[in-house]
Scaffold this motif. Sequence first.
Motif, PDB file in Angstrom:
ATOM      1  N   TRP A  23       2.642  -5.976 -44.672  1.00 30.99           N
ATOM      2  CA  TRP A  23       1.865  -6.649 -43.721  1.00 30.99           C
ATOM      3  C   TRP A  23       0.963  -5.643 -42.657  1.00 30.99           C
ATOM      4  CZ3 TRP A  23       1.704  -6.907 -38.480  1.00 30.99           C
ATOM      5  CH2 TRP A  23       1.349  -8.001 -37.727  1.00 30.99           C
ATOM      6  N   SER A  24       1.497  -4.803 -42.239  1.00 34.45           N
ATOM      7  CA  SER A  24       0.759  -3.782 -41.185  1.00 34.45           C
ATOM      8  C   SER A  24      -0.529  -3.147 -42.120  1.00 34.45           C
ATOM      9  CB  SER A  24       1.722  -2.821 -40.859  1.00 34.45           C
ATOM     10  OG  SER A  24       2.776  -3.352 -40.094  1.00 34.45           O
ATOM     11  N   ALA A  25      -0.164  -2.844 -43.146  1.00 35.49           N
ATOM     12  CA  ALA A  25      -1.479  -2.180 -43.909  1.00 35.49           C
ATOM     13  C   ALA A  25      -2.737  -3.272 -44.230  1.00 35.49           C
ATOM     14  CB  ALA A  25      -0.868  -1.561 -45.244  1.00 35.49           C
ATOM     15  N   ARG A  26      -2.266  -4.659 -44.796  1.00 38.77           N
ATOM     16  CA  ARG A  26      -3.289  -5.481 -44.933  1.00 38.77           C
ATOM     17  C   ARG A  26      -3.762  -5.864 -43.649  1.00 38.77           C
ATOM     18  NH1 ARG A  26      -0.600 -10.401 -47.151  1.00 38.77           N
ATOM     19  NH2 ARG A  26       1.363  -9.614 -45.883  1.00 38.77           N
ATOM     20  N   LEU A  27      -3.158  -5.878 -42.548  1.00 35.91           N
ATOM     21  CA  LEU A  27      -3.772  -6.056 -41.394  1.00 35.91           C
ATOM     22  C   LEU A  27      -4.668  -4.961 -40.814  1.00 35.91           C
ATOM     23  CD1 LEU A  27      -4.052  -8.132 -38.968  1.00 35.91           C
ATOM     24  CD2 LEU A  27      -2.092  -7.150 -37.590  1.00 35.91           C
ATOM     25  N   SER A  28      -4.231  -3.911 -40.758  1.00 41.74           N
ATOM     26  CA  SER A  28      -5.201  -3.028 -40.365  1.00 41.74           C
ATOM     27  C   SER A  28      -6.362  -2.732 -41.334  1.00 41.74           C
ATOM     28  CB  SER A  28      -4.442  -1.428 -40.549  1.00 41.74           C
ATOM     29  OG  SER A  28      -3.300  -1.692 -39.533  1.00 41.74           O
ATOM     30  N   ALA A  42     -12.444  -8.325 -33.851  1.00 36.16           N
ATOM     31  CA  ALA A  42     -11.587  -7.494 -34.318  1.00 36.16           C
ATOM     32  C   ALA A  42     -11.187  -6.293 -33.576  1.00 36.16           C
ATOM     33  CB  ALA A  42     -12.319  -7.041 -35.840  1.00 36.16           C
ATOM     34  N   THR A  43     -12.203  -5.784 -32.841  1.00 36.98           N
ATOM     35  CA  THR A  43     -11.759  -4.644 -32.252  1.00 36.98           C
ATOM     36  C   THR A  43     -10.838  -5.191 -31.008  1.00 36.98           C
ATOM     37  OG1 THR A  43     -14.213  -3.858 -32.482  1.00 36.98           O
ATOM     38  CG2 THR A  43     -12.902  -2.975 -30.377  1.00 36.98           C
ATOM     39  N   ALA A  44     -11.115  -6.413 -30.527  1.00 31.41           N
ATOM     40  CA  ALA A  44     -10.024  -6.779 -29.562  1.00 31.41           C
ATOM     41  C   ALA A  44      -8.603  -6.977 -30.047  1.00 31.41           C
ATOM     42  CB  ALA A  44     -10.418  -8.138 -28.987  1.00 31.41           C
ATOM     43  N   ILE A  45      -8.532  -7.336 -31.656  1.00 32.43           N
ATOM     44  CA  ILE A  45      -7.183  -7.407 -32.008  1.00 32.43           C
ATOM     45  C   ILE A  45      -6.739  -6.077 -32.265  1.00 32.43           C
ATOM     46  CG2 ILE A  45      -6.366  -7.971 -34.187  1.00 32.43           C
ATOM     47  CD1 ILE A  45      -8.085 -10.508 -34.303  1.00 32.43           C
ATOM     48  N   ARG A  46      -7.679  -5.086 -32.532  1.00 34.64           N
ATOM     49  CA  ARG A  46      -6.918  -3.657 -32.930  1.00 34.64           C
ATOM     50  C   ARG A  46      -6.503  -3.269 -31.314  1.00 34.64           C
ATOM     51  NH1 ARG A  46      -9.378   1.634 -32.981  1.00 34.64           N
ATOM     52  NH2 ARG A  46     -11.623   0.541 -32.759  1.00 34.64           N
ATOM     53  N   GLU A  48      -5.100  -5.271 -29.164  1.00 32.43           N
ATOM     54  CA  GLU A  48      -3.897  -5.754 -28.875  1.00 32.43           C
ATOM     55  C   GLU A  48      -2.789  -5.391 -29.826  1.00 32.43           C
ATOM     56  OE1 GLU A  48      -4.287  -9.869 -29.485  1.00 32.43           O
ATOM     57  OE2 GLU A  48      -5.892 -10.275 -28.094  1.00 32.43           O
ATOM     58  N   MET A  49      -3.226  -4.836 -30.865  1.00 30.32           N
ATOM     59  CA  MET A  49      -2.281  -4.142 -31.773  1.00 30.32           C
ATOM     60  C   MET A  49      -1.531  -2.999 -31.325  1.00 30.32           C
ATOM     61  SD  MET A  49      -4.047  -4.772 -35.278  1.00 30.32           S
ATOM     62  CE  MET A  49      -3.128  -3.535 -36.440  1.00 30.32           C
ATOM     63  N   HIS A  50      -2.440  -2.100 -30.506  1.00 31.03           N
ATOM     64  CA  HIS A  50      -1.759  -0.942 -29.963  1.00 31.03           C
ATOM     65  C   HIS A  50      -1.128  -1.440 -28.572  1.00 31.03           C
ATOM     66  CE1 HIS A  50      -3.580   2.316 -32.097  1.00 31.03           C
ATOM     67  NE2 HIS A  50      -4.579   1.411 -32.331  1.00 31.03           N
ATOM     68  N   MET A  51      -1.502  -2.480 -28.051  1.00 29.53           N
ATOM     69  CA  MET A  51      -0.702  -2.854 -26.778  1.00 29.53           C
ATOM     70  C   MET A  51       0.610  -3.507 -26.829  1.00 29.53           C
ATOM     71  SD  MET A  51      -2.089  -5.620 -24.083  1.00 29.53           S
ATOM     72  CE  MET A  51      -1.866  -7.219 -25.249  1.00 29.53           C
ATOM     73  N   GLY A  57       1.562   2.152 -33.728  1.00 28.13           N
ATOM     74  CA  GLY A  57       2.580   2.916 -32.585  1.00 28.13           C
ATOM     75  C   GLY A  57       2.237   1.960 -31.387  1.00 28.13           C
ATOM     76  N   LEU A  58       2.943   1.877 -30.396  1.00 25.08           N
ATOM     77  CA  LEU A  58       2.630   1.361 -29.008  1.00 25.08           C
ATOM     78  C   LEU A  58       1.843   2.488 -28.330  1.00 25.08           C
ATOM     79  CD1 LEU A  58       3.084  -0.811 -26.903  1.00 25.08           C
ATOM     80  CD2 LEU A  58       5.308   0.532 -26.180  1.00 25.08           C
ATOM     81  N   ASN A  59       0.832   2.182 -27.997  1.00 19.53           N
ATOM     82  CA  ASN A  59      -0.053   3.334 -27.237  1.00 19.53           C
ATOM     83  C   ASN A  59      -1.017   2.249 -26.294  1.00 19.53           C
ATOM     84  OD1 ASN A  59      -2.016   5.024 -26.225  1.00 19.53           O
ATOM     85  ND2 ASN A  59      -1.833   6.209 -28.076  1.00 19.53           N
ATOM     86  N   LEU A  60      -0.451   2.509 -24.921  1.00 18.73           N
ATOM     87  CA  LEU A  60      -1.113   1.514 -23.926  1.00 18.73           C
ATOM     88  C   LEU A  60      -2.582   2.142 -23.711  1.00 18.73           C
ATOM     89  CD1 LEU A  60       1.754   0.481 -21.633  1.00 18.73           C
ATOM     90  CD2 LEU A  60       0.413  -0.850 -23.556  1.00 18.73           C
ATOM     91  N   THR A  61      -2.502   3.568 -23.417  1.00 21.90           N
ATOM     92  CA  THR A  61      -4.005   4.304 -23.353  1.00 21.90           C
ATOM     93  C   THR A  61      -4.975   4.047 -24.200  1.00 21.90           C
ATOM     94  OG1 THR A  61      -2.624   6.036 -22.352  1.00 21.90           O
ATOM     95  CG2 THR A  61      -4.931   6.431 -22.746  1.00 21.90           C
ATOM     96  N   GLU A  62      -4.419   3.972 -25.693  1.00 23.53           N
ATOM     97  CA  GLU A  62      -5.347   3.551 -26.641  1.00 23.53           C
ATOM     98  C   GLU A  62      -5.823   2.189 -26.637  1.00 23.53           C
ATOM     99  OE1 GLU A  62      -7.583   4.581 -30.047  1.00 23.53           O
ATOM    100  OE2 GLU A  62      -6.641   6.052 -28.853  1.00 23.53           O
TER     101      GLU A  62
END
Length: 92
Positions: A23-28, A42-46, A48-51, A57-62
Amino acid sequence: MTTDDQVKELRESRRHDDDEADWSARLSGLVGEAEALGSAEATAIRGEMHMLGEGVGLNLTEAVAILQKAADRGNPTAQMQLAFMYGKVSKR
């Protein structure tokens, strides 16, 4: 169906998908395709994925950096997410 629609549909399918890695690979991949076509959504979704650590990986800075790019392009979802994140930080 647009690539943005496919991304949204795939994100919704997570509730029913037992294979997180697939699922993660398809979404990315779909998010990358939509971004290559110029989709600020899509940029916003990416971002959110990091958020949320959703498929990456969870990365709030990214997350902030990516969401800022989408917000600068006028994406209201990214603007809302940034407001939420900055609001949480300022309350501490």
